[in-house]
Design an enzyme around this catalytic site. Sequence first.
Site, PDB file in Angstrom:
ATOM      1  N   ASP A 159       0.829  -1.208   0.000  1.00  0.00           N
ATOM      2  CA  ASP A 159       0.000   0.000   0.000  1.00  0.00           C
ATOM      3  C   ASP A 159       0.862   1.256   0.000  1.00  0.00           C
ATOM      4  O   ASP A 159       0.555   2.226  -0.694  1.00  0.00           O
ATOM      5  CB  ASP A 159      -0.919  -0.011   1.225  1.00  0.00           C
ATOM      6  N   HIS A 192      -4.803  -3.596   6.091  1.00  0.00           N
ATOM      7  CA  HIS A 192      -4.567  -3.784   4.655  1.00  0.00           C
ATOM      8  C   HIS A 192      -5.909  -4.133   4.014  1.00  0.00           C
ATOM      9  O   HIS A 192      -6.216  -5.279   3.714  1.00  0.00           O
ATOM     10  CB  HIS A 192      -3.538  -4.889   4.423  1.00  0.00           C
TER      11      HIS A 192
END
Length: 337
Positions: A159, A192
């Site tokens: 990410d 996440h």
Amino acid sequence: MSEPLRVLITGAAGQIAYSLLYSIAKGDVFGANQPIALHLLDIEVMNNVLNGVVMELQDCALPLLKEVIATHEYPKAFKDVDVAILVGAMPRREGMERKDLLKANVKIFKGQGEALNQYAKKTAKILVVGNPANTNCFICRKYAPSIPSENFTCLTRLDQNRAQGQIAQKLKESNVLVSSLDVSNVTIWGNHSSTQYPDVNHAVVNIQGKAVPAREAVKDDNYLDGAFIETVQKRGAAVIAARKLSSAMSAAKAICDHMRDWWTGTAAGQWVSMGVVSDGSYATETGLVFSFPVNISGGAWSIVQGLSISDKAKERIGITLNELVEEKNDAVAVCSD
């Protein structure tokens, strides 16, 4: 040369591992002088595919690769490993809800936690990649009490990499030519998942040798507070929609980045994002596996303290925190059935 570093990779016949194994065995992660012994684990029905992966590793003729153990048996796979990269899990498919993924995968990570507890070195460093990564890491750690909690991490570097890439691309639209490596101190807070908070409020961009705050460089707060966050949050789903498969090449790159930094440390004045066991920092729940900004030195991470957090940022962090608490409770219930 030192003794081989024993590195376990689960889901070793899968697409992420296929993109990952070469970099690890070549020395790109743990160093150009560090011999490697690979422990490759997958389910029994994947034995033929796994054997093909072993053949390819042999055909690469990599001088650092001293041994390959390929197996579907936990005792062989987890025996005396120094590093465990837990990739293997049921993959997220298009339209699949995270709760469905959690129910399918959490018992896998309970079993792998038990195997780590019984067979791995007590100093082993563990990276959980299989989703839902934060919660799987929480369960894995819960069932491996003999290994220190700080040795358990989950992957949010993907990410972070996505966020850095988006900022670099946005600047190119204004003819400011930078690479993602010129963007630093982006923070991924929380899970996440699509609730994560990609935070650029402390990020900087190196433009012709000058460190410029990301907001000042981009000059578009509407973008940074809107489309940028949404793009990073939903990037995994966008890749699945396009490829009909989950991220592999970028995930493997992020795994390498995560482990290399954990092994060698972060640069002065810079931090990276890792899912780690919370100590309660930034009003998070102690014991939860939460993505924070961390500094790393001597193989040990520490959460960056004292960052100013706006009310809007606190709200976003609260959303992802609440999701993780709910996931944790669901996972504990599944494991107790």
